[in-house]
Design an enzyme around this catalytic site. Sequence first.
Site, PDB file in Angstrom:
ATOM      1  N   LYS A  24       0.793  -1.252   0.080  1.00  0.00           N
ATOM      2  CA  LYS A  24       0.010  -0.172   0.004  1.00  0.00           C
ATOM      3  C   LYS A  24       0.859   1.239   0.168  1.00  0.00           C
ATOM      4  O   LYS A  24       0.795   2.278  -1.012  1.00  0.00           O
ATOM      5  CB  LYS A  24      -0.938  -0.156   1.120  1.00  0.00           C
ATOM      6  N   ARG A  93      -2.937   2.947   8.830  1.00  0.00           N
ATOM      7  CA  ARG A  93      -3.338   1.798   7.969  1.00  0.00           C
ATOM      8  C   ARG A  93      -2.345   0.759   7.772  1.00  0.00           C
ATOM      9  O   ARG A  93      -1.021   1.177   7.726  1.00  0.00           O
ATOM     10  CB  ARG A  93      -3.685   2.261   6.547  1.00  0.00           C
ATOM     11  N   GLY A 102      -8.013  -7.736   4.584  1.00  0.00           N
ATOM     12  CA  GLY A 102      -8.808  -7.911   5.959  1.00  0.00           C
ATOM     13  C   GLY A 102      -8.050  -8.618   6.734  1.00  0.00           C
ATOM     14  O   GLY A 102      -8.868  -8.851   8.093  1.00  0.00           O
ATOM     15  N   MET A 104      -5.268  -7.578   8.711  1.00  0.00           N
ATOM     16  CA  MET A 104      -4.512  -6.721   9.703  1.00  0.00           C
ATOM     17  C   MET A 104      -5.404  -5.515   9.886  1.00  0.00           C
ATOM     18  O   MET A 104      -6.678  -5.628   9.328  1.00  0.00           O
ATOM     19  CB  MET A 104      -3.276  -6.499   9.151  1.00  0.00           C
ATOM     20  N   ARG A 338      -3.420  -1.328  -6.371  1.00  0.00           N
ATOM     21  CA  ARG A 338      -2.556  -2.152  -6.441  1.00  0.00           C
ATOM     22  C   ARG A 338      -2.944  -2.962  -7.802  1.00  0.00           C
ATOM     23  O   ARG A 338      -4.055  -3.042  -8.229  1.00  0.00           O
ATOM     24  CB  ARG A 338      -2.471  -3.147  -5.163  1.00  0.00           C
ATOM     25  N   HIS A 454      -2.091 -44.355  -2.409  1.00  0.00           N
ATOM     26  CA  HIS A 454      -2.262 -45.067  -3.792  1.00  0.00           C
ATOM     27  C   HIS A 454      -3.428 -44.307  -4.423  1.00  0.00           C
ATOM     28  O   HIS A 454      -3.631 -44.061  -5.652  1.00  0.00           O
ATOM     29  CB  HIS A 454      -2.668 -46.450  -3.511  1.00  0.00           C
ATOM     30  N   SER A 781      16.286 -41.504 -14.720  1.00  0.00           N
ATOM     31  CA  SER A 781      15.018 -40.959 -14.436  1.00  0.00           C
ATOM     32  C   SER A 781      15.017 -40.891 -13.046  1.00  0.00           C
ATOM     33  O   SER A 781      14.646 -41.903 -12.304  1.00  0.00           O
ATOM     34  CB  SER A 781      13.925 -41.519 -15.064  1.00  0.00           C
ATOM     35  N   CYS A 849      10.438 -38.788 -13.236  1.00  0.00           N
ATOM     36  CA  CYS A 849       9.154 -39.227 -13.491  1.00  0.00           C
ATOM     37  C   CYS A 849       8.277 -39.315 -12.214  1.00  0.00           C
ATOM     38  O   CYS A 849       7.434 -40.007 -12.258  1.00  0.00           O
ATOM     39  CB  CYS A 849       9.159 -40.566 -14.311  1.00  0.00           C
ATOM     40  N   TYR A 869      14.043 -33.663 -19.116  1.00  0.00           N
ATOM     41  CA  TYR A 869      12.727 -33.610 -19.432  1.00  0.00           C
ATOM     42  C   TYR A 869      11.915 -33.830 -18.090  1.00  0.00           C
ATOM     43  O   TYR A 869      12.746 -34.268 -17.168  1.00  0.00           O
ATOM     44  CB  TYR A 869      12.180 -34.874 -20.333  1.00  0.00           C
TER      45      TYR A 869
HETATM   46  C1  PEP Z   1       8.912 -42.622  -7.911  1.00  0.00           C
HETATM   47  O1  PEP Z   1       9.433 -43.240  -6.835  1.00  0.00           O
HETATM   48  O2  PEP Z   1       9.203 -41.433  -7.899  1.00  0.00           O
HETATM   49  C2  PEP Z   1       8.307 -43.495  -8.915  1.00  0.00           C
HETATM   50  C3  PEP Z   1       7.757 -42.512  -9.999  1.00  0.00           C
HETATM   51  O3  PEP Z   1       8.060 -44.617  -8.948  1.00  0.00           O
HETATM   52  P1  PEP Z   1       6.652 -45.264  -7.946  1.00  0.00           P
HETATM   53  O4  PEP Z   1       5.872 -43.961  -7.619  1.00  0.00           O
HETATM   54  O5  PEP Z   1       6.008 -46.128  -8.755  1.00  0.00           O
HETATM   55  O6  PEP Z   1       7.349 -45.697  -7.070  1.00  0.00           O
END
Ligand code: PEP
Length: 897
Positions: A24, A93, A102, A104, A338, A454, A781, A849, A869
Site C-alpha cells: 500500500k 493503515r 482484511g 490486519m 494495487r 495409492h 530418471s 518421473c 525432461y
Molecule cells: C518414484 O518413486 O518417484 C516413481 C516414479 O516410482 P513409483 O511412484 O512407482 O514408486
Amino acid sequence: MSTTKYVYDFAEGNRDLKDLLGGKGANLAEMTNLGLPVPPGFTITTEACKVYLDEGRVPESLEQEIAAHLADLEEAMGRKLGDANDPLLVSVRSGAKFSMPGMMETVLNVGLNDESVAGLARRAGGNDRFAWDSYRRLIQMFGKTVCDVPGEAFEHAIDDAKAAKKVRNDVDLDADDLRRLVDAYKKIFKDHAKRDFPQDPREQMDLATKAVFDSWNADRAVLYRRQERIPADLGTAVNIVAMVFGNLGEDSGTGVAFTRDPATGNQGVYGDYLQNAQGEDVVAGIRNTVSLDELELIDKKSFDELMDIMAKLEHHYKDLCDIEFTVERGKLWMLQTRVGKRTAAAAFVIANQLIDEGLIDLDEAMYRVTGGQLAQLMFPAFDTSGSPKRIAKGIAASPGAAVGKVVFSAAAAVAAADAGEKVILVRRETNPDDLPGMIAAQGILTSRGGKTSHAAVVARGMGKTCVCGADEISVNISGGKFTVGGLTFAEGDVISIDGSTGEVYEGEVPVQPSEVVQYFEGSLAVDSSPLVTAVHRIMTHADEKRRLKVRTNADNGDDSGRARRFGAEGIGLCRTEHMFLGDRRELVERLILAHEDDERQAALDALLPLQRDDFAEIFRAMSGLPVTIRLIDPPLHEFLPPLEDLAVKVAIAEASGRDPGHDADLLAAVRRMHEQNPMLGLRGVRLGLVIPGLFAMQVRAIAEAAAQVRGEGGDPRPEIMVPLVGAVQELETVRVEARGVLDEVASRTGVDINALIGTMIEVPRAALTAGQIAEAAEFFSFGTNDLTQMGWGFSRDDVEGSFFTRYLDLGIFGVSPFESIDRDGIGRLIRIAVAEGRATRPDLKIGVCGEHGGDPDSVHFFHEAGLDYVSCSPFRVPVARLEAGRAVLDTAGSDSR
Ligand code: PEP
Ligand code: MG
C-alpha cells in the site's frame, strides 16, 4: 546512533520499495509521484515493525522521525493533529509487502477527542452529525484494534440506539443520538480497557501504530500467510494518511473499482460506490452500494476524473489495477491501488488483452499466468451458487468435480458403471485391487492417506477426481455405509466431491465442463472463446521458449493418446504393474507359486503375449516418440490376496472338513513372502535378480512388440528402465541379460529396435554413486517419490495422513516434500547425481518421473538442475509445458499476490 531511516514521506517512495514500504505504501508513493490526488501522508517501514516485533519496543529514533514527518504533514494540510479548533485527522493503515485482505488492522479518524470533535463539526460547516459519527467510529475501531474491546459490544450499542429511535439505518441517527452513542462507547471502552479513551492525539496515533504492528501476528494473519506461503518475517508497514471524508453528505462517498472485470477479464471498469459513507461501510455491506456507472449520474466530474485516473494507472502498471477512492464534497481522492487479484480465467484473458494493447510482450504475459491457474481451468468445476450442504473436507488429491452414488467396493463400482450409473467409490484407502473400480467410478473418496497415497497417485494419473484423507468420515465397508457429522450415507446415496478443494457435499451439485480441456482435446477451436484464444497463445509461446521436454506417465493406449494430444513428447514412465491385474493376476499367482522351472516358465510364457499387446498399443499411440518402460517394481505379494482373507478362507474350509487346496498354497506363499517394510523389501531390481526370467520376459515383450509395430509401419522408440537400483552391479547384471534378449529378438525378427537401457534414481545410494551407475546406464530418471521417501526416511503412504499437519504447523516445511521437491535435501541428491552422471557419460539423458514432474515449483528446479525432461500424468502435461516455459524467464517481474 542508528542511521536507519524508518519513515518515508509518500513523495520519497516508489512502487519498487514494497519490501520496505509494503504494497500500500509503495503504491501510494507511486501515485503521489504520478501527480494523482493522494491525500498527503507518510509510511513507517516494515523494518520498524520488525524491530518492534523482535524487541517489544519501537526503535529509539522512530518517535522523532514521526514527529518530523507529522510536522511536515501538518504544514502541508495547514492544520494540527487533533487541534481543538480545526483538527487534522489521520488514518493509521496496515500494509504488508503482499496484500493480506482484511487480515490486519486500520484505525480511521485518529486525532478526534472531546474537544476536537467540535472543531471538526465547525470545519464541516456546522455538521455536528458528521463530527459525532466520526468520533464514535474512532472509539469503536480504536477500541477493537488497540484494546481488544469485543466488537459486538459496540454493535449492540448502535443497534440499541437505532431500536430506541425505531430506524433501520445508521444514517438515520442524528447528532444528538450519536453524541449519546459516543458516551455509551466511551463507557464500553472503559469497562473493557480499564482506562479512559485516550484524549491525546499523538498517543492515539502511537498506540494505533503499535496495534497495527501487532496485528501482523494475529491468528488469522498467521493462518493466511501459511495458506498463501507468505514468509512470516516480512512485517507490515504503517501508513499515516491525512483523512478525507466520504461521509460529509450526499456530495461525498467512497468506492472500490477494478480497471477490468477480475472474474472474467472482460474489458471495462467494474466497481461499487456508496454515497455518504466511509471505507469500511462498503466492505461491511451495511447499506447497498450502487454500481460505478451510477456515480456518473451522481457526480459526473468525479466520475470522469476517476475514469482518467484508472486508464492512467492501467497504462502505468500495465496490468489490471484495483483501487479505493473517496469523494469528499465533490473532490476525488485516491486511497489505494494495487495490481488486482483475479480468477484463473481472467489471468489468461487479461494477459492476452495486454499483449494486443501493446502494453506487455509474450514473455511477460506468460510470466503473469501460472501452471496452478492453468490446472484450475482444466477441471470441471462445481457451480456452488445454490449453497450445497458440505459434509466433510479432506485433502484435495486429484482435481475435478465428481457426482455419483456411493459405492464401497470396486465390484459394485464396475457393476453400477456397466448399468450406466455414475458412482463415487468410497474406501478407507485403496490398493491395486480397487483399480477397476477406480476406473469405473466418477471419483474416489478415501478417509485415510495423503497426496501420494495409492488413491491419490492413481487418480491423478487417470485424471480422475479424488478426495483422500477425509478423516471426519468413518467408513464401514462391511456395513455398507459411512457416517459423518451425525449423518449416514448408504450405498446408492448421492454425494459430490471436489478434488480441487477437498470438499465433500451431500447430494448432486451441478457441474460445468472445462473448455480448456476441450481445446486441448481438439474439440474446441482456438477462436472459440477469449479464454481458449489466450490459453492457446500463451501455451504456444511456452513451447517455443522452453528447454525442458515434457513427457507423460502413462501405461495404456488411451492415456498415451490423450497425453499426446495434451502435448506430451513421449512417455517418461510406463508402470508395468497395472498390466498384471484383473484376469492376469492368476498368472502372477502361478509364477509366485511355481516350484519348478518349467512351471515358472509356463506362467511367464502365458504373460508374454499379453504384455506384448499392451506395449504394442502404447507404441502405436506414441509412434515416433520415446516410451520409457519400467520393469516391474512393486513387491509381488501385492498381487496376492490379503493374508487375513486367505487365513479366514482356509480356516473355514478346514473347519468344515473341506480341502482348502489352492488357497492353502497361496496362504503359505503369502506368509513366506510377508515383509515388515515391503517398500524396503523385495521389489524393483531385486525382483529381477531373484525371480528368474521375469525381467527377461518383459524385455522380450517390449522388443517383440516394437518389432511388430515397426512391421506395421510404426516408429516405436522404447527405453527400458530398471527401478530401485542402488548399486551399479545390480544394474549391470540386469543390463547384460536385457541386452542378450534384445539381440536375440533382433536377430530372430530382423528388426533392431535400438532400445536404450537406463535406470531410475530413487534410492539415495544411487544418487551418491551416480558416477558409477552411469557406466551401466544410458539414461537416468529420478523417481522422486521414492527418493523423497527414502531420503527423509518417512513412508509416502502413511505420513501425510499422520504427522504432516503438525510438521506444517511447526514450519518444518512449508509444503509437503512429496508435493513439491525439497530443494535443499532431495534436490541436492539430484544435483549430485546429475553432475556425477554426466561426468561419466556426457550424453546421459536425464529426466524425472516422480509426482514432482508436474508440480510448478519443482519444474523450475528441474530446469535449473539441467534435466532434459520432466514426466507427469497426462493432465499435468500442459501445466508442465507452461511452467517449463516460465522457468526460462528471469524470475524477477510483476507479482500480483
Ligand atoms: C518414484 O518413486 O518417484 C516413481 C516414479 O516410482 P513409483 O511412484 O512407482 O514408486
Ligand atoms: Mg519408485
